[in-house]
Design a protein around this motif. Structure first.
Motif, short mmCIF file in Angstrom:
data_model
loop_
_atom_site.label_atom_id
_atom_site.label_comp_id
_atom_site.label_asym_id
_atom_site.label_seq_id
_atom_site.Cartn_x
_atom_site.Cartn_y
_atom_site.Cartn_z
N TRP A 172 0.83 -1.21 0.00
CA TRP A 172 0.00 0.00 0.00
C TRP A 172 0.86 1.26 0.00
CZ3 TRP A 172 -4.97 0.75 -1.03
CH2 TRP A 172 -5.48 2.03 -0.79
N GLY A 173 0.59 2.13 -0.92
CA GLY A 173 1.28 3.42 -1.02
C GLY A 173 2.07 3.53 -2.30
N PRO A 174 2.35 4.75 -2.73
CA PRO A 174 3.15 4.96 -3.94
C PRO A 174 4.58 4.47 -3.74
CG PRO A 174 2.17 7.03 -3.15
CD PRO A 174 1.91 5.99 -2.11
N ARG A 175 5.30 4.37 -4.82
CA ARG A 175 6.71 3.96 -4.74
C ARG A 175 7.48 4.94 -3.85
NH1 ARG A 175 7.24 -0.31 -7.74
NH2 ARG A 175 6.07 -0.52 -9.69
N GLY A 176 8.35 4.37 -3.00
CA GLY A 176 9.14 5.20 -2.10
C GLY A 176 8.46 5.47 -0.77
N TRP A 177 7.23 4.94 -0.59
CA TRP A 177 6.49 5.11 0.65
C TRP A 177 6.28 3.73 1.27
CZ3 TRP A 177 4.05 9.87 2.25
CH2 TRP A 177 4.32 10.95 1.40
N THR A 178 6.18 3.70 2.59
CA THR A 178 5.95 2.45 3.31
C THR A 178 4.89 2.69 4.38
OG1 THR A 178 7.03 0.59 4.40
CG2 THR A 178 7.76 2.80 5.04
N LEU A 179 4.20 1.62 4.76
CA LEU A 179 3.24 1.73 5.86
C LEU A 179 3.99 1.53 7.17
CD1 LEU A 179 -0.07 -0.14 4.91
CD2 LEU A 179 0.43 2.29 4.87
N THR A 180 3.95 2.52 8.01
CA THR A 180 4.59 2.43 9.32
C THR A 180 3.58 2.05 10.40
OG1 THR A 180 4.28 4.79 9.70
CG2 THR A 180 6.39 4.09 8.73
N HIS A 181 2.30 2.17 10.07
CA HIS A 181 1.21 1.82 10.99
C HIS A 181 0.07 1.28 10.15
CE1 HIS A 181 -1.46 2.16 14.50
NE2 HIS A 181 -2.38 2.53 13.63
N CYS A 182 -0.52 0.16 10.57
CA CYS A 182 -1.66 -0.40 9.83
C CYS A 182 -2.45 -1.32 10.75
CB CYS A 182 -1.19 -1.16 8.60
SG CYS A 182 -2.55 -1.84 7.61
N THR A 183 -3.67 -0.93 11.07
CA THR A 183 -4.58 -1.78 11.83
C THR A 183 -5.88 -1.89 11.05
OG1 THR A 183 -5.45 0.08 13.11
CG2 THR A 183 -3.59 -1.13 14.07
N VAL A 184 -6.47 -3.07 11.08
CA VAL A 184 -7.73 -3.32 10.37
C VAL A 184 -8.68 -4.05 11.30
CG1 VAL A 184 -8.82 -4.54 8.45
CG2 VAL A 184 -6.59 -3.45 8.11
N ASP A 185 -9.89 -3.49 11.43
CA ASP A 185 -11.00 -4.14 12.13
C ASP A 185 -12.08 -4.33 11.07
OD1 ASP A 185 -12.99 -5.05 13.80
OD2 ASP A 185 -13.25 -3.15 14.87
N LEU A 186 -12.01 -5.48 10.37
CA LEU A 186 -12.81 -5.71 9.18
C LEU A 186 -14.23 -6.18 9.55
CD1 LEU A 186 -12.64 -5.65 6.07
CD2 LEU A 186 -12.04 -8.07 6.16
N ARG A 187 -15.08 -5.20 9.77
CA ARG A 187 -16.51 -5.43 10.05
C ARG A 187 -17.23 -4.12 9.79
NH1 ARG A 187 -17.72 -2.81 14.75
NH2 ARG A 187 -15.91 -2.23 15.97
N PRO A 188 -18.53 -4.17 9.49
CA PRO A 188 -19.26 -2.91 9.32
C PRO A 188 -19.10 -2.05 10.58
CG PRO A 188 -20.57 -4.73 8.51
CD PRO A 188 -19.37 -5.34 9.21
N GLY A 189 -18.69 -0.81 10.38
CA GLY A 189 -18.39 0.09 11.51
C GLY A 189 -16.96 -0.01 11.99
N GLY A 190 -16.23 -1.02 11.51
CA GLY A 190 -14.83 -1.19 11.89
C GLY A 190 -13.95 -0.20 11.17
N ARG A 191 -12.70 -0.10 11.62
CA ARG A 191 -11.78 0.92 11.12
C ARG A 191 -10.51 0.32 10.54
NH1 ARG A 191 -11.70 5.91 14.77
NH2 ARG A 191 -9.50 5.50 14.85
N TRP A 192 -10.03 0.98 9.50
CA TRP A 192 -8.71 0.73 8.95
C TRP A 192 -7.94 2.03 9.15
CZ3 TRP A 192 -7.56 1.37 3.09
CH2 TRP A 192 -6.21 1.20 2.86
N HIS A 193 -6.92 1.97 10.00
CA HIS A 193 -6.12 3.16 10.33
C HIS A 193 -4.69 2.89 9.90
CE1 HIS A 193 -4.53 6.14 13.54
NE2 HIS A 193 -4.94 6.82 12.49
N TYR A 194 -4.13 3.82 9.13
CA TYR A 194 -2.80 3.57 8.59
C TYR A 194 -2.01 4.86 8.45
CZ TYR A 194 -4.87 5.20 4.21
OH TYR A 194 -5.49 5.95 3.25
N CYS A 195 -0.69 4.68 8.33
CA CYS A 195 0.22 5.80 8.08
C CYS A 195 1.19 5.39 6.98
CB CYS A 195 1.00 6.17 9.33
SG CYS A 195 2.19 7.52 9.04
#
Length: 172
Positions: free
Chosen positions: A45-68
């Motif tokens: 996830w992210g353009p070239r030269g970028w990396t995810l330093t934070h990624c949490t997923v709560d995969l359900r309706p109303g759940g959250r995907w929070h990333y950096c």
């Protein structure tokens, strides 16, 4: 399986919707997992030269995907070291065929940035000859909101992001 379609196709509708499409050389179950599981997202996830330093997923309706996403490529000049936080809130999950969420710019605590556009993201994953066609419909409140994200380089960013996904999937 044959190789994935090498380019992303895109068009706008109603001056406030961006429709993206690409076919990936993997089954829908794997492509859907790549879009919804942190262990996969961290790899592409992210353009070239970028990396995810934070990624949490709560995969359900109303759940959250929070990333950096963080720019880790010094060649990207002013972007080097920059962080971009995002927050997705899921509305519909129909694995492996459909995913609907609202995507916000946020901060590290998940507080929504009201100054930047919100995106309603509707993704479909369709099996086509052993591959998966992904169609992403990004709906904005106004034509100006769509123009804002386009001016931010969103089309180049998503093209590079989906290129990275196409490169990642064969090894899975």
């Amino acid at each position: 399986m044959t190789s994935a379609t090498p380019t992303l196709t895109h068009h706008t509708e109603h001056n406030k919707e961006l429709v993206l499409e690409r076919t990936f050389a993997a089954p829908p179950e794997l492509v859907f997992a790549a879009f919804t599981q942190p262990e996969h997202l961290r790899q592409w996830w992210g353009p070239r030269g970028w990396t995810l330093t934070h990624c949490t997923v709560d995969l359900r309706p109303g759940g959250r995907w929070h990333y950096c996403m963080k720019c880790v490529d010094p060649a990207q000049g002013d972007f080097y070291g920059m962080e971009s936080w995002g927050l997705g809130i899921y509305q519909e999950i129909e694995a492996p065929g459909r995913l609907v969420y609202t995507d916000y710019f946020s901060d590290a605590e998940g507080t929504i940035n009201e100054e930047l556009p919100t995106t309603q993201s509707i993704l479909t994953f369709e099996e086509v000859d052993g591959q998966t066609r992904v169609v992403s419909r990004s709906v904005y409140a106004t034509p100006e909101a769509l123009k804002t994200v386009m001016d931010m380089g969103m089309l180049q960013g998503i093209t590079e992001t989906w290129d990275r996904l196409a490169e990642y999937l064969p090894g899975q």
